[in-house]
Design a protein around this motif. Structure first.
Motif, PDB file in Angstrom:
ATOM      1  N   ALA A  45       6.193  21.791  -3.330  1.00  0.00           N
ATOM      2  CA  ALA A  45       5.392  21.223  -2.249  1.00  0.00           C
ATOM      3  C   ALA A  45       6.196  21.025  -0.971  1.00  0.00           C
ATOM      4  O   ALA A  45       7.293  20.457  -1.004  1.00  0.00           O
ATOM      5  N   PHE A  46       5.639  21.491   0.133  1.00  0.00           N
ATOM      6  CA  PHE A  46       6.207  21.403   1.481  1.00  0.00           C
ATOM      7  C   PHE A  46       7.482  22.232   1.652  1.00  0.00           C
ATOM      8  O   PHE A  46       8.139  22.145   2.689  1.00  0.00           O
ATOM      9  N   GLU A  47       7.815  23.049   0.658  1.00  0.00           N
ATOM     10  CA  GLU A  47       8.979  23.935   0.761  1.00  0.00           C
ATOM     11  C   GLU A  47       8.568  25.410   0.757  1.00  0.00           C
ATOM     12  O   GLU A  47       9.412  26.292   0.618  1.00  0.00           O
ATOM     13  N   GLU A  48       7.287  25.689   0.969  1.00  0.00           N
ATOM     14  CA  GLU A  48       6.757  27.043   0.763  1.00  0.00           C
ATOM     15  C   GLU A  48       6.989  27.962   1.964  1.00  0.00           C
ATOM     16  O   GLU A  48       6.054  28.572   2.504  1.00  0.00           O
ATOM     17  N   LYS A  49       8.221  28.071   2.378  1.00  0.00           N
ATOM     18  CA  LYS A  49       8.539  28.873   3.567  1.00  0.00           C
ATOM     19  C   LYS A  49       8.305  30.363   3.327  1.00  0.00           C
ATOM     20  O   LYS A  49       7.763  31.070   4.180  1.00  0.00           O
ATOM     21  N   PHE A  50       8.733  30.853   2.172  1.00  0.00           N
ATOM     22  CA  PHE A  50       8.548  32.276   1.865  1.00  0.00           C
ATOM     23  C   PHE A  50       7.067  32.617   1.777  1.00  0.00           C
ATOM     24  O   PHE A  50       6.614  33.618   2.342  1.00  0.00           O
ATOM     25  N   VAL A  96      -8.879  31.350   7.812  1.00  0.00           N
ATOM     26  CA  VAL A  96      -8.080  31.157   6.603  1.00  0.00           C
ATOM     27  C   VAL A  96      -7.136  29.983   6.881  1.00  0.00           C
ATOM     28  O   VAL A  96      -6.341  30.040   7.821  1.00  0.00           O
ATOM     29  N   LEU A  97      -7.253  28.939   6.074  1.00  0.00           N
ATOM     30  CA  LEU A  97      -6.358  27.797   6.218  1.00  0.00           C
ATOM     31  C   LEU A  97      -5.350  27.813   5.075  1.00  0.00           C
ATOM     32  O   LEU A  97      -5.728  27.745   3.899  1.00  0.00           O
ATOM     33  N   GLY A  98      -4.088  27.914   5.433  1.00  0.00           N
ATOM     34  CA  GLY A  98      -3.015  27.822   4.455  1.00  0.00           C
ATOM     35  C   GLY A  98      -2.612  26.379   4.290  1.00  0.00           C
ATOM     36  O   GLY A  98      -2.117  25.751   5.234  1.00  0.00           O
ATOM     37  N   THR A  99      -2.855  25.827   3.104  1.00  0.00           N
ATOM     38  CA  THR A  99      -2.664  24.397   2.880  1.00  0.00           C
ATOM     39  C   THR A  99      -1.557  24.167   1.855  1.00  0.00           C
ATOM     40  O   THR A  99      -1.751  24.445   0.670  1.00  0.00           O
ATOM     41  N   PRO A 100      -0.421  23.654   2.264  1.00  0.00           N
ATOM     42  CA  PRO A 100       0.691  23.433   1.341  1.00  0.00           C
ATOM     43  C   PRO A 100       0.518  22.185   0.490  1.00  0.00           C
ATOM     44  O   PRO A 100      -0.360  21.356   0.740  1.00  0.00           O
ATOM     45  N   ALA A 101       1.351  22.088  -0.527  1.00  0.00           N
ATOM     46  CA  ALA A 101       1.597  20.823  -1.250  1.00  0.00           C
ATOM     47  C   ALA A 101       0.362  20.235  -1.926  1.00  0.00           C
ATOM     48  O   ALA A 101       0.161  19.026  -1.895  1.00  0.00           O
ATOM     49  N   GLU A 102      -0.443  21.078  -2.578  1.00  0.00           N
ATOM     50  CA  GLU A 102      -1.553  20.520  -3.347  1.00  0.00           C
ATOM     51  C   GLU A 102      -1.044  19.753  -4.560  1.00  0.00           C
ATOM     52  O   GLU A 102      -1.654  18.778  -4.991  1.00  0.00           O
ATOM     53  N   GLU A 103       0.095  20.208  -5.100  1.00  0.00           N
ATOM     54  CA  GLU A 103       0.635  19.594  -6.323  1.00  0.00           C
ATOM     55  C   GLU A 103       1.304  18.253  -6.023  1.00  0.00           C
ATOM     56  O   GLU A 103       2.519  18.089  -6.072  1.00  0.00           O
ATOM     57  N   GLY A 104       0.473  17.291  -5.662  1.00  0.00           N
ATOM     58  CA  GLY A 104       0.944  15.929  -5.488  1.00  0.00           C
ATOM     59  C   GLY A 104       1.365  15.544  -4.089  1.00  0.00           C
ATOM     60  O   GLY A 104       1.556  14.355  -3.815  1.00  0.00           O
ATOM     61  N   GLY A 105       1.470  16.511  -3.176  1.00  0.00           N
ATOM     62  CA  GLY A 105       1.932  16.190  -1.834  1.00  0.00           C
ATOM     63  C   GLY A 105       0.828  15.873  -0.849  1.00  0.00           C
ATOM     64  O   GLY A 105       1.066  15.254   0.197  1.00  0.00           O
TER      65      GLY A 105
END
Length: 400
Positions: free
Chosen positions: A33-38, A125-134
Motif C-alpha cells: 500500500a502506497f508503494e505502488e510506483k511500478f 480510469v481512476l487508479g486507487t492505491p492502498a486498498e489493503e488497509g491504507g
C-alpha cells in the motif's frame, strides 16, 4: 449483440495479449500500500499509449487519473483500478486483475464512443492505491477526485460470481497494554503483567462473539506478548478488526470492545492505550450497490460470457474502501470467478490470478462494465433513475 456492444467486445478482445502482459507485469512485481510506483508507472504509460489523457500522481503519489472525453457535456463514467499487493503472498487478492479490468473496460467504452462520434461523454480510469488497509480511496474522496463522476464501477476476482456481495463496514484498532517488568522467578510480585491483560482481553473478546449478529465479525491477534519467559512482560499489543453490516453497528461494537480492553487493563493493573484507525464509527464503510447499475451489469455479463457460468447468492464477503465511494456516487462492486475454488488472500489464489482462465473472465466483466457505461452515456432516463435511487438508498443507509 448491438453494434456498440460488438464494438466494445472487439476492442477488448483485440487487446487481449497486451492486457495479459500488463496484468502480468503488475503481478510479477507486487507492491504494498502506497508503494505502488511500478504499477502506477506501468498503467499510466499503457493508458497514455492508448490515447487517454493521463494525470500521474493524481492527488496521491501512486494514484492516477486517465480520461477520454468526446463532445461537450455528457456523463462521466468512472472505472477503478486497484494494484496494491499483500505482504509475503503477493497478489493473493488479485488486484492485478482489477487493474486489468479497469483498463479493459475503459478501452472498450472509449472505442464505442469513438464509433459514435455524436455521443458526448467522458470515460475516466481512476487508479486507487492502498486498498489493503491504507484507504487510498478515502484520501481521494477527501481530495475531491469523485466530485465530477456520475457513476463508478469496479469488479473483484473471487471464487464465486456475486452481483451485489454484502461488503461489511470495518474499523481497525491497536491496543497497547503497559505494565511493569520484574524477574519472573525471583520477584514476580513486583511486576505488572501486560500479557495477562492482553490474554484477558482476547478471551473476553472471544466470549462476546456468542452474542454477535451473524453478519458481524471480530478478528484479533496478540502481536506482542513479552520478550523472555523469565521477565514479567511490561508491554503487550493486541490488534483487532471489527466488521458489521453498517457503519452504525461497527460503532456499537467499537464501544463494547473498548470497554473490554479497559476492563482487562484494570484487572491486570495495567495502563491501556486504544488507537482506532478512524475515530468515525467505521474506517471502511459498507457497500451501497446501485440496483439499476448492477441489474444492467448482470444482463450484459450473462450475454457476453459462457452460458455455463453460475451466479452465487449474494452473501457476506469482506470490506473495501469502495464502500466509502458508494456513499458519494452510485457504484457497483461485483465479484467474478477466475476458475479457482481458492479463496482470496491465499497463495493458491495468487497463482490463479495469472491463469488464462482468469484473464478471460476479467475481459468478460470488463466488457460488461463498458456496456453499462455505454447505457449510462446514451440513456439519460437511466442515469436519472440511477441518481434518484441512489438518493433513496443513501437516505436509508445514513442514520436519522
Amino acid at each position: 449483440m448491438s453494434k456498440p456492444i460488438e464494438t466494445i467486445d472487439q476492442a477488448v478482445e483485440g487487446e487481449a495479449e497486451s492486457l495479459k502482459e500488463l496484468s502480468g507485469k503488475i503481478w510479477s512485481k507486487p507492491e504494498l500500500a502506497f508503494e505502488e510506483k511500478f504499477a502506477h508507472d506501468t498503467l499510466t504509460e499503457y493508458l497514455e499509449g492508448k490515447g487517454f489523457l493521463v494525470e500521474r500522481k493524481f492527488k496521491l503519489d501512486t494514484a492516477f487519473r486517465a480520461t477520454f472525453s468526446q463532445g461537450s457535456g455528457g456523463p462521466n463514467v468512472a472505472v477503478i483500478c486497484e494494484y496494491d499487493a499483500l505482504p509475503e503472498i503477493g497478489h493473493a487478492c488479485g488486484h492485478n486483475l482489477i487493474a486489468e479490468s479497469g483498463v479493459a473496460a475503459a478501452l472498450g467504452l472509449k472505442a464505442a464512443l469513438q464509433a459514435s462520434s455524436s455521443t458526448p461523454g467522458t470515460v475516466t480510469v481512476l487508479g486507487t492505491p492502498a486498498e489493503e488497509g491504507g484507504g487510498g480511496k478515502l484520501d481521494l474522496i477527501d481530495a475531491g477526485a469523485f466530485a465530477d463522476v456520475d457513476v463508478c464501477m469496479m469488479v473483484h476476482p473471487d471464487a464465486t460470481n456475486m452481483m451485489a456481495p454484502v461488503v461489511l463496514a470495518v474499523n481497525h484498532a491497536v491496543v497497547t497494554f503497559t505494565g511493569k517488568a520484574a524477574h519472573a522467578a525471583a520477584a514476580p510480585w513486583e511486576g505488572v503483567n501486560a500479557l495477562d491483560a492482553a490474554v484477558s482481553a482476547y478471551t473476553a473478546l472471544s466470549m462476546l462473539r456468542q452474542q454477535l449478529k451473524t453478519d458481524c465479525r471480530i478478528h484479533a491477534v496478540i502481536s506482542e506478548g513479552g520478550t523472555k519467559p523469565n521477565i514479567i512482560p511490561e508491554r503487550s499489543v493486541l490488534k483487532f478488526y471489527i466488521r458489521a453490516r453498517t457503519d452504525a453497528e461497527v460503532g456499537v461494537l467499537k464501544e463494547k470492545l473498548s470497554n473490554i480492553m479497559k476492563a482487562a487493563a484494570l484487572a491486570a493493573g495495567c495502563q491501556v492505550e486504544i488507537k482506532y484507525q478512524s475515530e468515525r464509527p467505521a474506517f471502511y464503510s459498507n457497500l451501497i450497490t446501485s440496483r439499476e447499475l448492477v441489474d444492467k451489469f448482470c444482463k450484459h455479463w450473462q450475454s457476453l460470457g459462457p452460458a455455463t457460468r453460475t451466479l452465487a447468492a449474494d452473501r457476506v464477503w469482506a470490506s473495501t474502501d469502495m464502500g466509502n465511494v458508494s456513499y458519494v456516487v452510485p457504484s457497483i462492486h461485483p465479484t467474478f470467478n477466475i476458475g479457482t475454488a481458492a479463496n482470496v488472500h491465499t497463495r493458491d489464489f495468487a497463482a490463479a490470478a495469472m491463469t488464462a482462465e482468469a484473464h478471460a473472465a476479467t475481459r468478460c466483466v470488463a466488457k460488461a462494465m463498458a456496456a453499462v457505461g455505454w447505457d449510462i452515456l446514451t440513456d439519460s432516463a437511466l442515469l436519472k433513475d440511477v441518481k434518484e435511487s441512489f438518493k433513496k438508498q443513501l437516505a436509508e443507509a445514513l442514520p436519522a
